[in-house]
Enzyme design. Structure first.
Site, PDB file in Angstrom:
ATOM      1  N   SER A   1       0.814  -1.382   0.151  1.00 47.62           N
ATOM      2  CA  SER A   1       0.183  -0.512  -0.220  1.00 47.62           C
ATOM      3  C   SER A   1       0.439   1.151   0.069  1.00 47.62           C
ATOM      4  CB  SER A   1      -1.107  -0.233   0.935  1.00 47.62           C
ATOM      5  OG  SER A   1      -0.519   1.391   2.622  1.00 47.62           O
ATOM      6  N   LYS A   2       0.507   2.150  -0.735  1.00 44.99           N
ATOM      7  CA  LYS A   2       1.268   3.387  -1.159  1.00 44.99           C
ATOM      8  C   LYS A   2       1.286   4.034   0.530  1.00 44.99           C
ATOM      9  CE  LYS A   2      -3.027   6.442  -1.799  1.00 44.99           C
ATOM     10  NZ  LYS A   2      -3.747   6.126  -3.532  1.00 44.99           N
ATOM     11  N   ARG A   3       0.698   3.298   1.607  1.00 46.07           N
ATOM     12  CA  ARG A   3       1.387   4.182   3.200  1.00 46.07           C
ATOM     13  C   ARG A   3       2.891   4.274   2.961  1.00 46.07           C
ATOM     14  NH1 ARG A   3      -4.328   4.779   3.171  1.00 46.07           N
ATOM     15  NH2 ARG A   3      -4.942   2.570   2.729  1.00 46.07           N
TER      16      ARG A   3
END
Ligand code: GLU
Length: 485
Positions: free
Chosen positions: A255-257
Site C-alpha cells: 500500500s502506498k502508505r
C-alpha cells in the site's frame, strides 16, 4: 497474428496512479502471450464513471508502455474486437441483460440504497455475511411492469443457485469449490444503466475472445458469478489464473502508505524499466544462481504457466535496488548509459521546465545543481536541521504537513492550478495564511528554504514523489515534536 489462439488481457480501471501491482499482472499476461505465441490486449475498464478519469487512463497507457509491455489491441491502437474502452461499449451490454431477464436468470431490484444499508447493518449485527436478501424476487412480471411504468428506479441483479457449490479449476489454486450460498446476487446493471465490473468483464472477455484470464487473487471469490454468467449466456469460460498479490516484507498488502506503489515514482527516481520487469518477472520463473539479470525475452523463455506458485511475491525494495544497480552497471554500454540518463532527466519535460523556473533565480550556472537538483534527486536529505529555521513550531509544521498529505490524496487532478487551489483551501481550513503554510512544504520538497516556486515544483515532481517526500518530512518533524515535549 497469433499462432496459438491464446489471447490474454490486462484490464485496468483508470481510477488512480498506475500501481506496480497492475504492471505485475500485466507482465504475467505479456510473458504468457509471448511464450505461447499469443496476443496481449489492453482493455480499459472505466464503468465506474465517478472514479475513472482520462488523465489516469493516459497514465496507465504511459506506465505500461514505459515498462515495455506493448499491446497488440487496445483503446489507442484499435483492433478487431474494439472499442477497447468500456465506456465506449456501454450500449453493447444492455441486450445481454435483457436476455438474462427474459430467460429468468436475472431480476429487477427496486430496493432503495437506504433499505440496502439497513439490511446490511442488520446482517452484520446478526453476525451474518452481508448479501442481498432476495426481497425483489417475489414480484410478478405485472408488478415489475407497474413499478417500471411508475418510474421507480431499479437495478438488474443476477439469480444465484441456493444449493450446491461452484466447482472450478484455477491455474494457480487448482480445484476450487465455493458454496453458492456464499455468493451474492450481484448487481449487473446499475440504476444509471451502466454495467457493473462483473457484467462488462464477462461480456467483453467473451466478445474479445480471451482464452486465459490471469489477474489478482482478490478476484478469485468472484469467479462463481463469472462462471454462472458464462453458463447463463451459453458461452465457454476462459481458463482462470489468480495470482498472489505482491506484499510487503511483513506480508501486509502493498500500500502506498508503506511503500511507494506508483510506477511514476519508480520511473521518476531512475529505475530502469528493464530492471523493474526483471525484478517482477522473477516471481514467475525459476532462476538459477548467477543468472539474475534477465531480459524480457529471457523471462518469456523461462516462463512456465504450469508451474505457478501460490506464495506471495515480496516487494523487496533492496532487491530491486540491487538489480537496478546491476542493470545500470553491467547491461548498458557507456553510450546507452548516457542516453538513458538524458532520457530520464528529460522525462515529462522536468529538465526544461526546471531550467525555465531557475533562470530568474540564479547569477551563475553553477548554482543550478543546488537550486534545481531536488527535482531529480532521490532523497533530499531531510533532517530536523532542515526544518529548524522555520517560523512555525514543529507541532504546527507537522499539522500542516499531515493535512496536506491527507488532502492531496483526494485531489482528482495534479496540475499547478489544482495544487495552488488545494493549498489555499488547506490554509483556510487551518486558519493560517498561505505564506505560513508554504515554507514547511518548500523544505519538505527541496530540503532547503531557498528553491523554486512551490506549486510548479510539486507539479513537476509528480504526485507519487511528493507523497513520499511529505511522508519522510512528517516522520522527521514528528521526531522533533517528540523532542520538544
Ligand atoms: N478492472 C479490474 C481491475 O482493475 C480487472 C480485473 C480482471 O482482470 O478481471 O482489477
Amino acid at each position: 497474428m497469433t499462432t496459438s489462439g491464446v489471447r490474454v488481457r490486462i484490464a485496468p480501471s483508470p481510477t488512480g496512479e498506475p500501481h506496480v501491482g497492475t504492471v505485475y499482472i500485466a507482465l504475467f499476461n505479456y510473458l504468457f502471450a509471448k511464450k505461447m505465441g499469443g496476443e496481449f490486449i489492453l482493455r480499459i475498464e472505466d464503468t465506474d464513471a465517478s472514479r475513472s478519469t482520462p488523465e489516469y487512463e493516459q497514465k496507465v497507457l504511459d506506465a505500461l508502455r514505459w515498462a515495455g509491455l506493448e499491446w497488440s489491441e487496445g483503446p489507442d491502437v484499435g483492433g478487431p474486437y474494439g472499442p477497447y474502452r468500456q465506456s465506449d461499449r456501454k450500449d453493447m451490454y444492455w441486450p445481454y441483460a435483457q436476455d438474462l431477464l427474459d430467460k429468468g436468470h436475472a431480476f429487477r431490484c427496486f430496493c432503495t440504497p437506504e433499505r440496502l444499508d439497513k439490511m446490511r447493518e442488520d446482517q452484520r449485527a446478526a453476525g451474518k455475511a452481508p448479501g442481498y436478501d432476495g426481497l425483489c424476487l417475489r414480484y410478478s412480471a405485472e408488478e415489475v411492469t407497474a413499478k417500471m411504468d411508475a418510474g421507480e428506479a431499479s437495478v438488474v441483479r443476477m439469480k444465484i443457485p441456493t444449493e450446491g457449490a461452484c466447482e472450478f479449476n484455477d491455474g494457480v489454486y487448482g480445484d476450487v469449490s465455493i458454496p453458492w450460498n456464499s455468493v451474492d446476487m450481484q448487481v449487473l446493471i446499475k440504476a444509471d444503466g451502466m454495467p457493473t465490473y462483473h457484467m462488462a468483464n464477462v461480456i467483453d472477455d467473451h466478445l474479445m475472445k480471451i482464452t486465459h484470464v490471469a489477474r489478482g487473487e482478490e478476484w478469485l471469490a468472484s469467479v462463481p458469478k463469472h462462471i454462472l454468467l458464462y453458463r447463463y449466456f451459453g458461452w465457454d469460460e476462459p481458463k482462470f489464473m489468480h495470482l498472489s498479490l505482491m506484499r510487503n516484507a511483513d506480508k501486509s498488502k502493498l500500500s502506498k502508505r508503506k511503500n511507494p506503489t506508483s510506477i511514476s515514482y519508480y520511473s521518476a527516481l531512475g529505475y530502469l524499466p528493464e530492471a523493474l520487469m526483471n525484478f517482477l518477472g522473477r516471481f514467475f520463473v525459476q532462476i538459477a544462481e548467477g543468472e539474475e539479470l534477465l531480459t524480457m525475452d529471457q523471462l518469456a523463455e523461462k516462463f512456465d504457466p504450469d508451474n505457478l506458485s501460490k506464495a506471495g511475491a515480496i516487494f523487496d525494495i533492496q532487491k530491486l535496488d540491487w538489480l537496478n544497480g546491476r542493470w545500470l552497471r553491467e547491461k548498458l554500454t557507456p553510450e546507452e548509459f548516457i542516453a538513458r540518463t538524458f532520457e530520464w532527466a528529460s522525462e515529462n519535460q522536468r529538465l526544461t521546465e526546471g531550467l525555465k523556473l531557475s533562470q530568474s533565480r540564479i547569477s551563475k550556472l553553477g548554482e543550478l545543481p543546488q537550486l534545481a537538483g531536488f527535482l531529480l534527486a532521490n532523497d533530499v536529505g531531510l533532517t530536523p536541521v532542515s526544518f529548524a529555521g522555520l517560523k512555525t513550531t514543529p507541532a504546527d509544521t507537522l499539522e500542516i504537513i499531515n493535512t496536506v498529505q491527507a488532502d492531496f490524496e483526494k485531489m482528482p487532478e495534479w496540475t499547478v492550478e489544482s495544487i495552488d487551489q488545494e493549498l489555499r483551501t488547506i490554509a483556510d481550513k487551518l486558519g493560517k495564511k498561505l505564506r505560513v503554510v508554504t515554507p514547511p512544504l518548500f523544505v519538505a520538497m527541496s530540503g532547503s528554504s531557498r528553491s523554486l516556486p512551490l506549486f510548479d515544483s510539486m507539479a513537476l515532481l509528480g504526485r507519487s514523489v511528493v507523497r513520499q517526500r511529505l511522508k519522510i518530512a512528517a516522520t522527521v518533524v514528528a521526531s522533533m515534536v517528540g523532542v520538544e515535549k
